[in-house]
Design a protein around this motif. Structure first.
Motif, mmCIF file in Angstrom:
data_model
loop_
_atom_site.group_PDB
_atom_site.id
_atom_site.type_symbol
_atom_site.label_atom_id
_atom_site.label_comp_id
_atom_site.label_asym_id
_atom_site.label_seq_id
_atom_site.Cartn_x
_atom_site.Cartn_y
_atom_site.Cartn_z
ATOM 1 N N SER A 322 0.754 -1.235 -0.121
ATOM 2 C CA SER A 322 0.026 0.083 -0.014
ATOM 3 C C SER A 322 0.782 1.260 -0.068
ATOM 4 N N VAL A 323 0.314 2.298 -0.547
ATOM 5 C CA VAL A 323 0.993 3.602 -0.602
ATOM 6 C C VAL A 323 -0.016 4.770 -0.461
ATOM 7 N N ALA A 324 0.520 5.852 0.168
ATOM 8 C CA ALA A 324 -0.215 6.968 0.233
ATOM 9 C C ALA A 324 0.706 8.134 -0.025
ATOM 10 N N PHE A 325 0.198 9.200 -0.745
ATOM 11 C CA PHE A 325 1.149 10.531 -1.008
ATOM 12 C C PHE A 325 0.285 11.500 -1.420
ATOM 13 N N ALA A 326 0.872 12.638 -1.464
ATOM 14 C CA ALA A 326 0.306 13.830 -1.973
ATOM 15 C C ALA A 326 1.228 14.474 -2.839
ATOM 16 N N ASP A 327 0.813 15.262 -3.821
ATOM 17 C CA ASP A 327 1.740 15.903 -4.641
ATOM 18 C C ASP A 327 1.187 17.574 -4.969
ATOM 19 N N GLN A 328 2.226 18.217 -4.101
ATOM 20 C CA GLN A 328 1.639 19.711 -4.065
ATOM 21 C C GLN A 328 1.529 20.342 -5.215
ATOM 22 N N GLU A 329 2.734 20.355 -6.053
ATOM 23 C CA GLU A 329 2.422 20.770 -7.425
ATOM 24 C C GLU A 329 1.454 20.362 -8.445
ATOM 25 N N LEU A 330 0.923 19.047 -8.351
ATOM 26 C CA LEU A 330 -0.154 18.596 -9.080
ATOM 27 C C LEU A 330 -1.424 18.522 -8.507
ATOM 28 N N GLU A 331 -1.471 19.053 -7.007
ATOM 29 C CA GLU A 331 -2.451 19.225 -6.219
ATOM 30 C C GLU A 331 -3.156 17.761 -6.312
ATOM 31 N N LEU A 332 -2.447 16.676 -6.069
ATOM 32 C CA LEU A 332 -2.979 15.481 -5.950
ATOM 33 C C LEU A 332 -2.960 14.678 -4.406
ATOM 34 N N GLY A 333 -4.034 13.989 -4.343
ATOM 35 C CA GLY A 333 -3.940 13.006 -2.953
ATOM 36 C C GLY A 333 -4.258 11.596 -3.637
ATOM 37 N N ILE A 334 -3.271 10.653 -3.159
ATOM 38 C CA ILE A 334 -3.420 9.376 -3.722
ATOM 39 C C ILE A 334 -3.532 8.340 -2.647
ATOM 40 N N GLY A 335 -4.479 7.475 -2.622
ATOM 41 C CA GLY A 335 -4.369 6.093 -1.791
ATOM 42 C C GLY A 335 -4.646 5.079 -2.647
ATOM 43 N N PHE A 336 -3.473 3.990 -2.399
ATOM 44 C CA PHE A 336 -3.476 2.695 -3.135
ATOM 45 C C PHE A 336 -3.354 1.572 -1.928
ATOM 46 N N THR A 337 -4.173 0.645 -2.145
ATOM 47 C CA THR A 337 -4.092 -0.514 -1.422
ATOM 48 C C THR A 337 -4.129 -1.859 -1.835
ATOM 49 N N THR A 338 -3.729 -2.783 -1.509
ATOM 50 C CA THR A 338 -3.750 -4.321 -2.050
ATOM 51 C C THR A 338 -3.656 -5.423 -0.967
ATOM 52 N N ASN A 339 -4.125 -6.451 -1.160
ATOM 53 C CA ASN A 339 -4.125 -7.603 -0.400
ATOM 54 C C ASN A 339 -3.023 -8.531 -0.715
ATOM 55 N N LEU A 340 -2.417 -8.298 -1.661
ATOM 56 C CA LEU A 340 -1.289 -9.182 -2.191
ATOM 57 C C LEU A 340 0.093 -8.499 -1.717
ATOM 58 N N PHE A 341 0.593 -9.014 -0.688
ATOM 59 C CA PHE A 341 1.997 -8.610 -0.104
ATOM 60 C C PHE A 341 3.048 -9.012 -1.331
ATOM 61 N N PRO A 342 3.870 -7.911 -1.604
ATOM 62 C CA PRO A 342 4.855 -8.075 -2.669
ATOM 63 C C PRO A 342 6.034 -9.076 -2.203
ATOM 64 N N SER A 343 6.455 -9.737 -3.385
ATOM 65 C CA SER A 343 7.669 -10.664 -2.991
ATOM 66 C C SER A 343 8.795 -9.906 -2.315
ATOM 67 N N ALA A 344 9.229 -8.728 -2.616
ATOM 68 C CA ALA A 344 9.967 -7.713 -1.975
ATOM 69 C C ALA A 344 9.173 -6.694 -1.316
ATOM 70 N N PRO A 345 9.311 -6.512 -0.072
ATOM 71 C CA PRO A 345 8.312 -5.808 0.798
ATOM 72 C C PRO A 345 8.361 -4.095 0.255
ATOM 73 N N GLY A 346 7.425 -3.560 0.095
ATOM 74 C CA GLY A 346 7.423 -2.277 -0.183
ATOM 75 C C GLY A 346 6.273 -1.801 -1.052
ATOM 76 N N ALA A 347 6.260 -0.540 -1.836
ATOM 77 C CA ALA A 347 5.159 -0.263 -2.841
ATOM 78 C C ALA A 347 5.108 -1.267 -3.742
ATOM 79 N N SER A 348 3.769 -1.499 -4.016
ATOM 80 C CA SER A 348 3.539 -2.984 -4.871
ATOM 81 C C SER A 348 4.017 -2.408 -6.470
#
Length: 366
Positions: A322-348
């Motif tokens: 999962s990942v959450a981030f905001a981009d001030q330049e592009l005025e974005l708020g993002i939420g990403f979730t998944t139930n598949l744990f990556p083979s290498a831990p970190g952002a999918s």
């Protein structure tokens, strides 16, 4: 023929995101994923595939650290907490054990020798407070690092103690009061909820690359990841591990992140000056614990090679994808979730593949 069904809604200008999301999803042979995007305070995309929606409740691992950091900066904004004060003032037991010279902000920025502590050998010790005892045992020799090292577990250990001792509340209540309730979002810690989506695990992969620094062993983190099914257990969900135990949804994360950089339905979580203080670069370069390049403000991750979210962006990845981030330049708020744990831990890898498309479409509409 395998079929990937992408569900949800997109606003004009983001239609192409659904196709790319589905194409990337076709490479994920288990589980599901969801992405929610706000631009200029409005939801512009809400997409999912698999047996999964943007309202699916998921443990988001170290995205929890970002939620705690946002809450702490809200408290500091009101004058309830001084981030640059000695940690021993905010957590007296730490000072009684001999700790000195470290500030609350040092912990937020992963700049203390409390980053990786040995001595804990079982997950049960972490789930029953053994991490706090280990931190206090290390207090006498604790010091500020010249560089930085990722506080995978102790980030929540130390800052959770600050919340309890200095703000006189529990971390679950603190997150509820400071983040969840103002926005009316689904976010909680230590609930033991039965509707959390179980994680699926693939065979772990070890990434071997040339490194400028050999990583330090993190005994606390190793104790937890030695049995990944622990994260699906009721014991873990009830323990309320502040650094990695938050349960939330993709749509909630997007709404939270959008409200840190602007108003969402009349609510803004962080004033501009507070936001600037939180996102000011504090730690950058080779991480002494992870052994790879990372970058942090006072809590959030800033853009770095493994999470290239943009020069004016901030957020956090979680070990489970999962990942959450905001981009001030592009005025974005993002939420990403998944139930598949990556083979290498970190952002999918799915999220990392989707990121350039999100940025491209946002720039076209900016």
């Amino acid at each position: 023929m395998r079929r990937i069904v992408v569900s949800g809604n997109v606003r004009q200008g983001f239609e192409g995101l659904a196709d790319v999301f589905g194409r990337l999803g076709s490479q994920q042979h288990e589980g599901g994923a969801a992405v929610s995007i706000y631009q200029n305070g409005q939801c512009v995309a809400d997409l999912s595939f698999g047996d999964y929606t943007t309202s699916s409740r998921q443990v988001v691992f170290s995205v929890s650290k970002l939620m705690l950091a946002i809450a702490l900066h809200r408290a500091a904004e009101r004058g309830s907490l001084e981030l640059d004060a000695p940690l021993s003032e905010a957590w007296p037991a730490f000072g009684s054990a001999g700790g000195s010279g470290i500030t609350v902000r040092d912990v937020l920025a992963h700049r203390t020798s409390l980053a990786a502590l040995g001595g804990l050998t079982t997950p049960e010790e972490v789930l029953t407070g053994g991490d706090r005892r280990a931190v206090l045992a290390a207090a006498r020799s604790a010091h500020r690092l010249e560089g930085h090292g990722y506080h995978a577990v102790t980030f929540g250990t130390v800052l959770g103690a600050v919340v309890e001792e200095s703000l006189c509340t529990s971390v679950p209540e603190f997150l509820k009061d400071e983040v969840a309730d103002p926005l009316g979002v689904d976010l909680e810690l230590g609930s033991g909820a039965t509707d959390v989506r179980p994680l699926l695990f693939t065979e772990p992969t070890e990434i071997l690359v040339p490194r400028a620094l050999s990583p330090r062993a993190d005994g606390l983190l190793s104790a937890l990841v030695s049995d990944p099914e622990l994260f699906n257990s009721d014991a873990f969900l009830k323990a309320g591990v502040a650094s990695m135990g938050v349960v939330t949804t993709a749509s909630s994360l997007a709404r939270i992140m959008a409200s840190t950089i602007g108003e969402v339905d009349g609510v803004r979580l962080l004033a501009p000056d507070t936001l600037n203080g939180m996102t000011k670069p504090m730690s950058s370069g080779i991480d002494e614990v992870l052994g790879v390049q990372t970058s942090f403000g006072s809590g959030p991750q800033l853009s770095f090679p493994r999470l290239p979210i943009g020069r004016q962006a901030f957020g956090h990845e979680g070990a489970g994808g999962s990942v959450a981030f905001a981009d001030q330049e592009l005025e974005l708020g993002i939420g990403f979730t998944t139930n598949l744990f990556p083979s290498a831990p970190g952002a999918s890898p799915l999220f990392l593949g989707l990121l350039p498309t999100i940025q491209h479409l946002a720039r076209e509409l900016a």
